[in-house]
Design a protein around this motif. Structure first.
Motif, PDB file in Angstrom:
ATOM      1  N   THR A  98      -4.468   7.570   4.329  1.00 36.63           N
ATOM      2  CA  THR A  98      -5.314   6.418   3.999  1.00 36.63           C
ATOM      3  C   THR A  98      -5.581   5.578   5.239  1.00 36.63           C
ATOM      4  O   THR A  98      -6.726   5.151   5.480  1.00 36.63           O
ATOM      5  CB  THR A  98      -4.676   5.581   2.872  1.00 36.63           C
ATOM      6  OG1 THR A  98      -4.493   6.435   1.728  1.00 36.63           O
ATOM      7  CG2 THR A  98      -5.541   4.394   2.494  1.00 36.63           C
ATOM      8  N   ASP A 148       4.543   8.893   2.143  1.00 34.87           N
ATOM      9  CA  ASP A 148       4.180   8.589   3.524  1.00 34.87           C
ATOM     10  C   ASP A 148       2.936   9.372   3.948  1.00 34.87           C
ATOM     11  O   ASP A 148       2.126   8.879   4.731  1.00 34.87           O
ATOM     12  CB  ASP A 148       5.347   8.879   4.465  1.00 34.87           C
ATOM     13  CG  ASP A 148       6.477   7.870   4.307  1.00 34.87           C
ATOM     14  OD1 ASP A 148       6.263   6.802   3.679  1.00 34.87           O
ATOM     15  OD2 ASP A 148       7.578   8.156   4.805  1.00 34.87           O
ATOM     16  N   ALA A 201       0.836  -1.207   0.000  1.00 34.79           N
ATOM     17  CA  ALA A 201       0.000   0.000   0.000  1.00 34.79           C
ATOM     18  C   ALA A 201       0.869   1.254   0.000  1.00 34.79           C
ATOM     19  O   ALA A 201       0.600   2.217  -0.735  1.00 34.79           O
ATOM     20  CB  ALA A 201      -0.935  -0.001   1.202  1.00 34.79           C
ATOM     21  N   ARG A 202       1.922   1.247   0.782  1.00 33.57           N
ATOM     22  CA  ARG A 202       2.824   2.413   0.845  1.00 33.57           C
ATOM     23  C   ARG A 202       3.450   2.688  -0.510  1.00 33.57           C
ATOM     24  O   ARG A 202       3.514   3.835  -0.960  1.00 33.57           O
ATOM     25  CB  ARG A 202       3.887   2.156   1.905  1.00 33.57           C
ATOM     26  CG  ARG A 202       4.774   3.336   2.194  1.00 33.57           C
ATOM     27  CD  ARG A 202       5.748   2.968   3.283  1.00 33.57           C
ATOM     28  NE  ARG A 202       6.512   4.106   3.735  1.00 33.57           N
ATOM     29  CZ  ARG A 202       7.528   4.004   4.560  1.00 33.57           C
ATOM     30  NH1 ARG A 202       7.896   2.818   5.039  1.00 33.57           N
ATOM     31  NH2 ARG A 202       8.196   5.083   4.922  1.00 33.57           N
ATOM     32  N   MET A 209      -0.008   7.510   2.614  1.00 32.58           N
ATOM     33  CA  MET A 209      -0.174   6.273   3.381  1.00 32.58           C
ATOM     34  C   MET A 209      -0.825   6.570   4.725  1.00 32.58           C
ATOM     35  O   MET A 209      -1.793   5.916   5.110  1.00 32.58           O
ATOM     36  CB  MET A 209       1.179   5.575   3.567  1.00 32.58           C
ATOM     37  CG  MET A 209       1.097   4.260   4.307  1.00 32.58           C
ATOM     38  SD  MET A 209       0.101   3.046   3.391  1.00 32.58           S
ATOM     39  CE  MET A 209       0.202   1.650   4.495  1.00 32.58           C
ATOM     40  N   LEU A 221       0.670   3.962  -2.960  1.00 32.44           N
ATOM     41  CA  LEU A 221       0.191   5.314  -2.671  1.00 32.44           C
ATOM     42  C   LEU A 221       1.251   6.378  -2.950  1.00 32.44           C
ATOM     43  O   LEU A 221       0.913   7.528  -3.200  1.00 32.44           O
ATOM     44  CB  LEU A 221      -0.317   5.399  -1.227  1.00 32.44           C
ATOM     45  CG  LEU A 221      -1.629   4.646  -1.004  1.00 32.44           C
ATOM     46  CD1 LEU A 221      -1.890   4.441   0.481  1.00 32.44           C
ATOM     47  CD2 LEU A 221      -2.786   5.378  -1.675  1.00 32.44           C
TER      48      LEU A 221
END
Length: 187
Positions: free
Chosen positions: A166, A160, A153-154, A163, A157
């Motif tokens: 989210t 940071d 996911a990081r 992330m 996206l």
């Protein structure tokens, strides 16, 4: 606006009427954020003005002040709603999800998210959406997020900030759905 009679009869706490809500400055701020009307969730929250005040500020920022694209925010919100059976949340966010660019096929897949394993990896979602949905599933179902899901996911996206935002959206809408489900609030 008064609460919907059919909803007021099914909620576990009564929905406050226009005559019961207050304080006036708080109600005015909530109405302003909502575009003029209180929704049934507001009529529950106003049982505690302190809670409603914090909610209005916090959720207003979650909805409008984050850098995460609206499509991904609504994907996360609808994913949480589907997993937790929060029909009220899904009812209000599905149109926003579609307006942000989602397809009917993606929305249909989200409706299956809580019932069918593997929906998060459905090819109807692109790689970034799949990574966000995997994060939604793990955060919502088990709270703990695996290193692999977090890293995916990081990377998807791209920052940071995205992330963290989210993660924050998923956490915030898990709070929303838990209030809705516990209160038995439906559309």
């Amino acid at each position: 606006m008064t609460p919907h009679p059919e909803t007021a009869m099914t909620t576990r706490l009564p929905l406050l009427t226009d005559a019961q809500v207050g304080p006036p400055d708080l109600v005015a701020a909530i109405r302003q954020r909502r575009g003029g009307d209180l929704i049934d969730l507001d009529r529950l929250l106003l049982h505690s003005p302190a809670f409603a005040l914090g909610w209005n500020e916090f959720m207003g920022r979650v909805r409008t002040a984050l850098s995460v694209p609206p499509l991904l925010k609504e994907l996360a919100m609808c994913g949480v709603a589907a997993l937790n059976g929060a029909d009220f949340e899904m009812h209000h966010h599905a149109p926003l999800y579609l307006a942000a660019g989602a397809t009917e096929a993606q929305l249909a897949a989200l409706h299956r998210l809580g019932a069918e394993p593997g929906v998060a990896a459905d090819p109807v979602f692109d790689a970034t959406q799949q990574a966000v949905l995997a994060l939604v599933v793990e955060m919502t179902r088990q709270v703990q997020v695996s290193e692999a899901t977090f890293a995916c996911a990081r990377a998807a996206l791209g920052s940071d900030q995205a992330m963290f935002e989210t993660i924050g959206v998923i956490a915030a809408y898990n709070m929303v759905s838990r209030i809705l489900v516990a209160s038995n609030l439906h559309p």
